[in-house]
Design an enzyme around this catalytic site. Structure first.
Site, PDB file in Angstrom:
ATOM      1  N   ASP A 408       8.284   2.133   2.208  1.00 24.20           N
ATOM      2  CA  ASP A 408       7.159   1.214   2.326  1.00 24.20           C
ATOM      3  C   ASP A 408       6.779   0.982   3.786  1.00 24.20           C
ATOM      4  OD1 ASP A 408       5.383  -0.872   1.088  1.00 24.20           O
ATOM      5  OD2 ASP A 408       6.599  -2.183   2.353  1.00 24.20           O
ATOM      6  N   GLU A 461       4.721   5.926   2.604  1.00 26.61           N
ATOM      7  CA  GLU A 461       3.461   5.212   2.483  1.00 26.61           C
ATOM      8  C   GLU A 461       2.963   5.033   3.912  1.00 26.61           C
ATOM      9  OE1 GLU A 461       1.298   1.035   1.584  1.00 26.61           O
ATOM     10  OE2 GLU A 461       3.333   1.148   2.332  1.00 26.61           O
TER      11      GLU A 461
END
Length: 731
Positions: A408, A461
């Site tokens: 993330d 990401e």
């Protein structure tokens, strides 16, 4: 003047004060067995005890109460003897215990060296709480070894239900300059709740959850729990297959799930049946869990982690989580997990200012805080912190057989000025905005996982144009297996939100993605982030009435599954969920059976067919990352909102993918194609079974030998309004 006969057994006053206040670096130097000038002494601290006896082989010695709940026994021998303590507390039957301060450190010199160097790849085996068994002359001793890193602390202790949360009962010893503190506590086993009582230089006691805890209490409780695993894995065949697989040339369609709100009220055990059956029925190759690491606030969806080594207790035990992963593997489905190494919350009982000073976080607020999220940022340049994170990545793959980590917020790690104003960030040593320490950490993490677990995935990401996110580390890249294609997602959703009469002016928003489609190894994501915070759902983004919304969503999914790149779709979008997602309640499964159920159920039926077609057609997945796997057949017909391209498989197969994104049917649209012969209809989103218009299209088309648009052959195809068709070349 009388002389205390036990005075020579006393602990020096200066040391006693430190022990009393739990700020002594070496409690083992006074508690336990020690030689005297003549003979030896055994000392123990037993809070509130009225009597303590020393049990030797065949004899017992009543210990003298020295005050401060410290008891001592003098022995004539200088030989180290095994012993037990028989302790009597008021109103209770005597209890026999082994002495924590009899045992040598459970950390070896090599462990300490590797931790200090940041290279201990199985950190969880030696830190946190690890149950151990010792065979001694008086019998078997079972207990738990506790180790914590707190280099700025002046004292540390284990507190828990087993000692009344009293820090003076089980102080830990410092392991020199390593910053590690250690103690083995006999009798403490699985299920016990504990924390570390850390004494700061400022003189404060901070009770901290174990950074390496394998399990935690159910929030809002914050204690760590001693656990062991007794789970017996059944997925050896899956792991062998994974190690020899080539993810780049394999199909990958991912169902992203928030475990707590897929169906409200289910736990890991329930999900191992219901969720696994559902994902398998729809033909997905992978499932991706939003973060399952322990987190204090459910509304963070797991992205503010307090327990990096603990599956959240909200839905069950660590072994029940293992069984969930195993159940997916038994059905041939890989498991990806969101992983959050970019930042962590400021909760006082967790990682924040762990030993009273910045430890896991960078000490400079310009690097150590992420103001947008109200969180701290890891100090990626510190050996022990980098080790904590790299080992954590390995932990999930080794201990829970996770097949991939979706990392993330990578962009926030890469740039020192990420979401910061002028004056709020410090350049690197070269004057640039790149976080060199974070780059090194990501490269080390990816290279280590690739070396130890070939076939496991790491997925970034990353929303910027940072070069080489998926390039190998040996070539200067970050070394990720895959990267989310945020540009494709934004452009595609923006285009599909337009009314068809305006789409001609936005045609390049769909075609632009192919300019850079092969610059990285991309995943096409429509994730949870796209259906929250006022963005609406995919269903509400589609223009028009109910029929057109359903047709638009079917066409979008068909376009996504045909486009180069692996696929990810967030739960609920496969049924056209009308409202935004919320973690506070389950998905609206009733819409499939309600008065509009034909539309919503049909979208799910199409998704199932898309997955089955995609996984069986090598042309749709074996050259996702090579330009040779794609060619435009029609890219410039903005006036009619028509797109067509061909995908090529490594086995010579071809799949023509045609899209009509307007409200007007094209009865005989001419397309150039690369091969002659027959082209067979493989999928049609307009079929009646999907609640489309039900136009009857030919099952096969014959390509002419007349060239068109630079191709040697041509087809005439009927393309219904707001629909997509796949045609497989049959030769």
């Amino acid at each position: 003047m009388s002389v205390d006969p036990a005075s020579h057994l006393q602990i020096p006053e200066a040391d006693l004060v430190r022990l009393r206040n739990c700020n002594h670096h070496d409690p083992h130097g006074f508690y336990g067995w020690h030689q005297l000038a003549q003979g030896s002494v055994v000392r123990t601290r037993q809070i509130g005890a009225e009597k303590v006896e020393l049990l030797l082989d065949g004899t017992s010695v009543e210990m003298v109460n020295l005050g401060d709940d410290i008891f001592a026994a003098e022995l004539e021998t200088r030989e180290t003897l095994d012993y037990r303590l028989r302790i009597t507390w008021p109103g209770l039957a005597p209890q026999i215990k082994a002495d924590p301060y009899f045992f040598l450190p459970t950390l070896g010199e090599l462990d300490i060296y590797l931790i200090s160097e940041g290279r201990h790849e199985r950190l969880w085996d030696v830190m946190g709480a690890n149950t151990k068994t010792y065979e001694t002359s008086l019998g078997t001793v079972k207990g738990t070894a506790f180790t914590v890193w707190a280099p700025n602390a002046i004292g540390a202790a284990v507190v828990g239900t087993f000692n009344g949360w009293n820090a003076s009962q089980h102080p830990m010893r410092s392991m020199g300059g390593s910053g590690l503190w250690e103690v083995f506590i006999p009798g403490v086993g699985t299920g016990e709740v504990y924390k570390f009582a850390v004494q700061t230089k400022a003189g404060h006691r901070r009770d901290k959850a174990d950074p390496m805890a394998r399990a935690a209490e159910l929030p809002p409780a914050t204690g760590s729990i001693v656990v062991d695993s007794s789970y017996e894995w059944q997925d050896s065949q899956w792991l062998e297959q994974r190690a020899s697989s080539d993810p780049a040339n394999s199909p990958m369609s991912v169902y992203e799930v928030h475990l707590g709100s897929w169906r409200w009220g289910l736990n890991y055990e329930d999900l191992a049946t219901e969720l696994v059956d559902y994902v398998a029925d729809l033909g997905y190759t992978h499932v991706e869990f939003m973060p399952v690491s322990e987190h204090p606030f459910g509304g963070s969806w797991g992205y503010q982690v307090s327990g990096y080594y603990a599956p959240t207790s909200r839905w069950g035990t660590p072994d029940q989580f293992r069984a969930l992963v195993d159940a997916f593997h038994a059905r041939g489905i890989g498991v990806i997990m969101d992983w959050v190494p970019a930042h962590f919350p400021k909760d006082d009982w967790a990682l924040a200012r762990f030993d009273g000073e910045a430890l896991y976080e960078h000490p400079d607020w310009r690097r150590g805080e992420q103001k947008d999220w109200g969180t701290y940022v890891f100090d990626f340049g510190r050996n022990e912190v980098r080790n904590f994170l790299v080992a954590n990545a390995l932990y999930w793959i080794e201990e829970f057989h996770i097949d991939g980590l979706r990392v993330d917020a990578v962009a926030s790690m890469l740039y020192l000025d990420y979401s910061r104003e002028a004056g709020e960030w410090e350049p690197n040593i070269y004057g640039g905005r790149e976080n060199l320490e974070a780059v090194q950490f990501l490269q080390e993490m990816n290279a280590t996982l690739l070396r130890l677990h070939p076939g496991a995935l790491t997925i970034a990401e990353e929303s910027t144009s940072w070069p080489g996110v998926t390039a190998p580390t040996w070539d200067g890249g970050l070394g990720f297996s895959l990267k989310w294609n945020m540009g494709w997602m934004n452009d595609t959703l923006e285009y599909f939100s337009k009314d068809p009469i305006h789409r001609a002016f936005h045609h390049n928003e769909l075609t632009f993605s192919l300019v850079y489609a092969f610059s990285e190894r991309f995943v096409l994501p429509i994730s949870h982030d796209e259906v929250v915070h006022g963005k609406g759902s995919l269903w509400t983004r589609m223009p028009g009435d109910t029929w057109n919304k359903a047709a638009g969503l079917r066409t979008l999914l068909a376009y996504m599954w045909a486009h180069p790149g692996k696929k990810l779709l967030f739960m609920g979008q496969e049924i056209g969920q009308p409202e935004e997602w919320s973690e506070a309640h389950g998905l609206p499964w009733d819409i499939v059976d309600g008065w509009q159920g034909e539309y919503h159920g049909a979208i799910r039926d199409l998704l199932r067919d898309l997955n089955n077609t995609y996984t069986s057609a090598t042309a749709l997945h074996t050259q996702d990352f090579q330009g040779e796997g794609f060619t435009w057949n029609k890219a410039d017909d903005a006036a009619n909102n028509i797109l067509a391209f061909t995908r090529f498989g490594t086995d010579g197969s071809q799949m023509l993918c045609v899209f009509n994104l307007s409200g007007t049917t094209q009865q005989a649209y001419k397309l150039g194609v690369p091969a002659g012969g027959q082209w067979k209809l493989a999928l049609n989103t307009d079929e009646g079974q999907f609640f489309g218009a039900g136009n009857e299209l030919p099952s096969t088309l014959q390509a002419s030998d007349t060239g068109w648009d630079g191709f040697p052959h041509a087809l005439e195809v009927e393309i219904p309004a707001m629909s997509a068709q796949y045609y497989s070349w049959e030769g």
